[in-house]
Design a protein around this motif. Structure first.
Motif, short mmCIF file in Angstrom:
data_model
loop_
_atom_site.label_atom_id
_atom_site.label_comp_id
_atom_site.label_asym_id
_atom_site.label_seq_id
_atom_site.Cartn_x
_atom_site.Cartn_y
_atom_site.Cartn_z
N LYS B 303 21.88 -12.81 -46.08
CA LYS B 303 20.97 -13.39 -45.11
C LYS B 303 21.72 -14.07 -43.97
O LYS B 303 21.22 -14.14 -42.86
CB LYS B 303 20.06 -14.40 -45.79
CG LYS B 303 18.80 -13.75 -46.32
CD LYS B 303 18.11 -14.77 -47.10
CE LYS B 303 16.66 -14.78 -47.07
NZ LYS B 303 16.20 -15.87 -47.94
N LYS B 304 22.91 -14.57 -44.28
CA LYS B 304 23.75 -15.13 -43.22
C LYS B 304 24.08 -14.04 -42.21
O LYS B 304 24.07 -14.24 -41.02
CB LYS B 304 25.06 -15.68 -43.81
CG LYS B 304 24.88 -16.95 -44.59
CD LYS B 304 25.43 -18.11 -43.82
CE LYS B 304 24.60 -19.34 -44.18
NZ LYS B 304 25.22 -20.59 -43.89
N PRO B 307 19.44 -11.98 -41.14
CA PRO B 307 18.35 -12.80 -41.71
C PRO B 307 17.20 -11.95 -42.27
O PRO B 307 16.47 -12.41 -43.14
CB PRO B 307 17.87 -13.63 -40.52
CG PRO B 307 18.92 -13.52 -39.49
CD PRO B 307 19.65 -12.26 -39.73
N ASP B 308 17.07 -10.72 -41.78
CA ASP B 308 15.96 -9.88 -42.23
C ASP B 308 16.20 -9.25 -43.59
O ASP B 308 15.29 -8.75 -44.23
CB ASP B 308 15.74 -8.76 -41.20
CG ASP B 308 14.37 -8.92 -40.56
OD1 ASP B 308 13.75 -9.97 -40.81
OD2 ASP B 308 13.95 -8.01 -39.84
#
Lengths: 296, 312, 551
Positions: B303-304, B307-308
């Motif tokens: 996610k870093k 983010p999706d």
């Protein structure tokens, strides 16, 4: 099948050649084991005993196949397995699509929570006994339902399908919403047609696991009339050497067919239907046609 | 005040109008998961109980961490734990990228029939059980009668050949190699399906811009299937402690057990068949917790980066 | 319009799925009808009618007594309408309602449901059924520790009274074996099969001996010489070095497997069993003082190159294949394999090889084998919940008769098979039943392990040569060993860990370049620390109690 042509550079030609050679080797390495099984099963047991690789049958014979189809039970089991595979796969596809689609919509509140809820079950499970007790309490033991319901949704396949759905451009859905379509409409008439390859993959995943699954059949079903092909065949090939025909005297075992030939035949007749169905599903893998066709 | 509250309320109604059907769609799946996955989950408690398969689980005696201590007590389990980590890591490192590369290679095939053949063939080994595969491995690698012996004789070498299947030095390589070979097909097919979902116009546009094949593969194809890759990676990592019971059970032998024994084969030996459910459940729970920790970590990283992506 | 329709369709779909997911209520009906043959006892009128019909058909001697028994002796159940479920491990599943099963029901006046499971899933299935309180009425207890667990959980029925009243055959056939098991003191919880198992012979190709002008080996030296000649002197006369002396595979070596069992015997070691050392300690066979010597001898054979060299990795069937295809001249296996089941169809040479059996003696004339046992504590057990124990007793009684044994092994007489000469054990299968698959589908052979009598049909129908081999092996079972019929706490907890260490030890001793004694000491130390010492103590104590039980 790009419509725009361009010239290949010499470097690209060389790399393509290397890739092609690699692919030929891969195809051989991938096909051979099954080919081996098939050829072994078509060989005379005694001729096959000398081992080694099989590129063609040694002393062609169908005796093992004929032995298998001499019993009534195998046809009952075959019918059950086909019915189970078709129905269970159908149910699974519906519930998987229904679950995966909402989870692919970014704006849906609570989406992550549901995903975590489902993902958690991929890591932790209650084990055989509680599941058996549950199925017993639901009165599904010794019924056909036990083949269809308990394995209906695979979290693994669901997450993959969700990813496919996510890859579909949001703009398509947005415009459909503006036209007054409901989410179910979008799923049925926009998302599904665009995800043929994804569904072909899912059909294969579910189909193969339904076809190959035998533990459900062993644990939950005692009724011979509901026996699955895999359960029937597994008994034939997983003989425990110390207890079976090998040590107790058995007149019947002196037949000219070896356990190894029988095993190969069993594998062959289990895998062949899968290969046939799979090669039909292939046509949905052709790329580049779908997006365009919907847009036009 | 009033107006903002009302507009909030309106918003809520609007949201529900727009999305109610999506929630309805989720109901069957959630009910299924609840009934068939969460209801039996109480079985996990067996790991902390002394339950030998008789009577009700709820009535079994709580024993705290005794089962876990029992596992770690023996040298054999500690060794299996170590092997488990080595083998799973190697399988991940070599096994995870393989289907991606293969899918990209297959995607590059321009002849329809050839593509079909390759696509069908890669999945075949997955259908053949490990027991049969072992027979085949023996037929090839036996230093006395195997194919390698025949090949060696043809090229004029009659000396001693190594027995790859019974050598501690080579056996882990055999495990990982055969795993990659047999398991590659399923992943490949998934990625191929994902590739078909990529918008064709992107390729056309790139071609017009003068992009070569590699550039297109890198920028369009790989980017297009990134989501699937990450999802599969997270799932794979969740199952990282499953180092392949059926494979190792079928192909290992007593000469290599010290490098090939994994948690699952160990637990199977010490008595899943004898109804020692507590130990088996404890081992399973131990594996799952490790998987969970690693998944949370991977999910956080992915996610870093994007983010999706990620499952949670 | 269209849109509404679609919406309705989609809602319907969801409803259908919901119903199927939440399960129970909707599915109760189909389950009730089909589950009858499974775990629940059928109480339908139809089921009763058939039982009644069968009752009137058969004129069973035991039948009038049934009613008497019900009135006077209430200590066992005798509900003839209840179906008796029997869990059998089998490598074929016969047709659902097959001839043999019908005949068995008719002969014993019972309703039987035999569930066949393949050997690899037997314990999983059984454990799950037990945990869910669906204990089968009759099932197989495979070892002393399982038996102990069943007893402690109280799920077994004491069959002593009902067997004594209704099953004279069982009492007679098992009278020597039943008291040997501690659990059966003043009770009968375990009904062992009464047949004597076949120990392993040293099977040697006598045609090869003739070709090389050699005598049948009689001691360790001549055995090694014969093996050497089989390997290096071209026994099949084809001019190529393509033969070996001895063929074996690892899983048949470690534990109580048959391979090398006669060789260990020549060193006085009862392979796979417990021994009593001079100081009175009871321990495992690999701590016998001669163990090192025996391993050195075997290692010598391997180093001489006379043993098929793939023994670690070779699959069992391939190992047999070496014998079938004339690549190995000696195999340790019970005679029924090489001289009966495989003879002559499995042998690829023409004419098929001729076989003989050797007795190998050690330095001081020691030889022999331990008695072959199917695992102590193994046998049939009956669930405490069984509704028709008397029916079970009748089944056991019938199966332990010659007639019953013939039915379960050969099938229905004059339908499936016919005796040519009953004295000699010559049999002929009739019509389609010549075909193994058809014969087994009709229930032949598959249930033959059920309550086996001392002279089962498989023994009576052996070919003469095989019978000779079996007899020789039986005559050779002279080695003494320690028979303990109590469950070991230590083994229950650490048994598999201990076995694992020994398996690795033996493999390493066959392959290592290190000094054998060093390897041995290292592993034995680990074995002792893992529970071996505690186990020895426990066993020594048990032996004090049981020494007399055995005599």
């Amino acid at each position: 099948m790009s419509k725009v042509k361009y010239k290949k550079s010499p470097g690209e030609r060389v790399s393509e050649l290397i890739i092609n050679i690699l692919l030929v080797i891969i195809v051989f390495v991938m096909i051979y084991p099954f080919w081996h099984v098939l050829m072994y099963s078509l060989s005379d047991s005694r001729a096959a005993m000398s081992g080694g690789l099989f590129f063609y049958p040694r002393k062609f014979t169908l005796i093992t196949y004929r032995m298998l189809i001499r019993t009534k039970q195998i046809f009952i089991a075959f019918k059950n397995s086909v019915l189970k595979t078709v129905l269970a796969t159908f149910f699974s596809l519906i519930i998987t699509a229904l679950t995966a689609y909402p989870l692919s919509i970014p704006g849906l509140k609570g989406r992550r929570l549901v995903q975590v809820y489902i993902f958690f079950t991929m890591l932790f499970s209650g084990g055989i006994i509680p599941t058996y007790l549950l199925i017993k309490d639901l009165h599904m033991l010794d019924t056909f339902w036990v083949y269809l319901i308990p394995g209906m949704l695979s979290a693994h396949h669901m997450f993959i399908l969700r990813n496919f759905f996510q890859a579909i451009p949001d703009s398509l859905e947005e415009s459909a919403m503006l036209d007054g379509a409901s989410h179910m409409d979008i799923l049925l008439w926009i998302v599904l047609p665009l995800s043929k390859a994804a569904f072909a993959t899912q059909t294969m995943f579910y189909g193969v696991s339904n076809w190959n699954e035998y533990m459900d059949g062993v644990l939950y079903v005692n009724d011979q009339r509901l026996q699955l092909l895999q359960v029937y065949l597994r008994q034939l090939i997983y003989t425990d050497g110390s207890k079976s025909v090998l040590s107790g005297a058995d007149l019947a075992a002196s037949a000219a067919v070896t356990e190894e030939s029988m095993k190969m035949t069993v594998v062959a007749i289990t895998v062949l239907p899968v290969i046939i169905v799979y090669s039909f599903l292939q046509k949905y893998y052709m790329k580049g046609i779908m997006i365009g066709s919907v847009k036009e | 005040m009033n107006t903002t509250e009302r507009s909030k309320w309106k918003k809520q109604i609007g949201y529900f109008r727009r999305y109610w059907m999506l929630y309805a769609m989720l109901i069957p799946g959630i009910v299924y998961i609840t009934v068939f996955k969460y209801v039996p989950m109480y079985g996990v408690s067996i790991a902390f109980k002394d339950y030998n398969g008789f009577g009700k689980i709820a009535e079994a005696e709580w024993v705290g961490l005794k089962n876990f201590r029992r596992l770690f007590e023996t040298n054999a389990f500690r060794r299996a734990f170590y092997n488990n980590i080595i083998i799973s890591l190697a399988k991940l490192v070599f096994g995870f990228p393989a289907p991606i590369i293969l899918a990209l290679m297959i995607d590059g095939i321009r002849t329809k029939w050839a593509k079909r053949i390759v696509q069908t063939s890669v999945i075949l080994p997955d259908f053949v059980s490990w027991v049969v595969i072992y027979g085949l491995m023996y037929a090839i690698f036996s230093p006395n009668t195997g194919v390698i012996r025949q090949v060696a004789s043809v090229i004029g070498y009659n000396g001693k050949l190594p027995n790859l299947l019974a050598d501690k030095e080579t056996f882990r390589a055999v495990i990982v190699g055969s795993h990659v070979w047999k398991g590659m097909g399923i992943g490949t097919v998934t990625y191929l399906a994902a590739i078909t979902g990529i918008d064709q116009q992107l390729y056309d546009a790139a071609t017009i811009d003068g992009a070569g094949r590699w550039q297109k593969t890198w920028h369009i194809t790989l980017t297009g299937i990134r989501g699937v890759i990450i999802t599969l990676l997270i799932i794979r990592i969740g199952h990282i402690m499953n180092a392949g019971f059926s494979q190792i059970f079928a192909i290992s032998n007593s000469a290599v057990v010290s490098v090939a024994d994994i948690i699952d084969t160990y637990v199977y030996r010490i008595g899943l068949t004898q109804g020692r459910f507590s130990l088996a459940t404890a081992a399973g729970l131990f594996k799952s917790v490790i998987g969970l920790v690693l998944v949370l970590f991977t999910n956080w990283i992915s996610k870093k980066v994007d983010p999706d992506s990620g499952i949670m | 319009m269209m849109k509404r329709q679609r919406r309705i369709v989609s809602i319907l779909l969801i409803v259908v799925l919901l119903c199927s997911v939440s399960g129970c209520s909707g599915e109760q009906k189909p389950s009730e009808t089909t589950a009858a043959s499974g775990t629940q006892a059928p109480t339908s009128a139809a089921a009763k009618e058939t039982t009644q019909a069968e009752k009137s058909e058969t004129t069973q001697a035991g039948q009038p007594e049934t009613t008497v028994a019900e009135e006077t002796v209430p200590s066992w159940t005798a509900d003839d309408s209840a179906e008796i479920t029997i869990l059998v491990s089998s490598d074929t599943s016969p047709d659902a309602d097959n001839l043999v099963l019908q005949e068995l029901e008719k002969q014993t006046n019972t309703k039987i449901n035999i569930i066949t499971v393949s050997g690899s899933e037997y314990s999983t299935k059984l454990n799950t059924m037990i945990a869910a309180d669906d204990v089968p009425d009759v099932f197989w207890s495979s070892n002393i520790n399982s038996l102990d667990k069943y007893l402690k959980a109280g799920i077994l029925a004491d069959m002593k009274a009902v067997l004594e009243a209704k099953a004279p055959n069982v009492i007679e056939e098992t009278k020597d074996i039943i008291p040997r098991i501690k659990a059966n003191e003043n009770a009968i919880y375990l009904i062992p099969n009464a047949d004597r198992l076949y120990p392993a012979n040293v099977v040697i190709r006598t045609d090869w001996l003739e070709n090389l002008n050699l005598e049948m080996p009689t001691d360790l030296d001549s055995f090694a010489k014969v093996m050497h000649a089989f390997t290096y002197d071209d026994p099949d006369g084809n001019g190529i070095k393509d033969t070996y002396g001895y063929a074996f595979e690892m899983s048949g070596f470690t534990g109580s497997g048959k391979q090398f069992i006669n060789i260990f015997g020549a060193f006085g070691i009862p392979k796979g069993q417990k021994v009593e050392l001079e100081d009175g300690t009871v321990t495992a066979w690999f701590k016998h003082p001669n163990f090192m010597k025996a391993m050195t001898y075997i290692r010598g054979l391997i180093d001489d190159g006379v043993v098929e060299p793939d023994f670690v990795t070779i699959p069992r069937m391939e190992m047999f294949g070496k014998f079938w295809t004339g690549q190995a001249g000696c195999l340790e296996w019970d005679a029924t394999g090489p001289a009966n089941n495989w003879y002559p169809t499995r042998y690829t040479e023409d004419p098929p090889p001729t076989l003989g059996f050797a007795t190998i003696k050690g330095e001081d004339g020691t030889y022999g084998l331990p008695e072959a046992v199917d695992g102590l504590g193994s046998g049939w057990v009956v669930s405490a919940n069984c509704k028709n124990m008397e029916g079970v007793a009748r089944i056991a009684n019938f199966c332990m008769s010659e007639e019953g044994a013939d039915l379960l092994y050969l099938g229905v007489e004059n339908v499936m098979y016919r005796w040519i000469d009953k004295e000699k054990g010559e049999v002929e299968y009739l019509g389609d039943y010549v075909d193994t698959a058809v014969h087994r589908a009709a229930g032949g052979y598959v249930y033959s392990k059920l309550f086996k009598p001392s002279s089962p049909a498989d023994y009576r129908t052996l070919m003469p040569l095989a019978r000779e081999g079996v007899q020789l092996a039986w005559d050779n079972t002279v080695l003494e060993w320690v028979y303990i019929s109590q469950a070991s706490e230590v083994r229950n907890e650490y048994g598999s860990d201990m076995d694992g260490i020994i398996t690795e030890m033996i493999t390493e001793m066959l392959l290592t370049t290190e000094d054998l004694q060093t390897v041995y000491d290292r592993y034995i130390k680990e074995w002792e620390e893992t529970g071996g010492s505690a186990w020895e103590e426990e066993m020594t104590g048990f032996w004090e109690e049981e020494r007399d039980l055995w005599r």
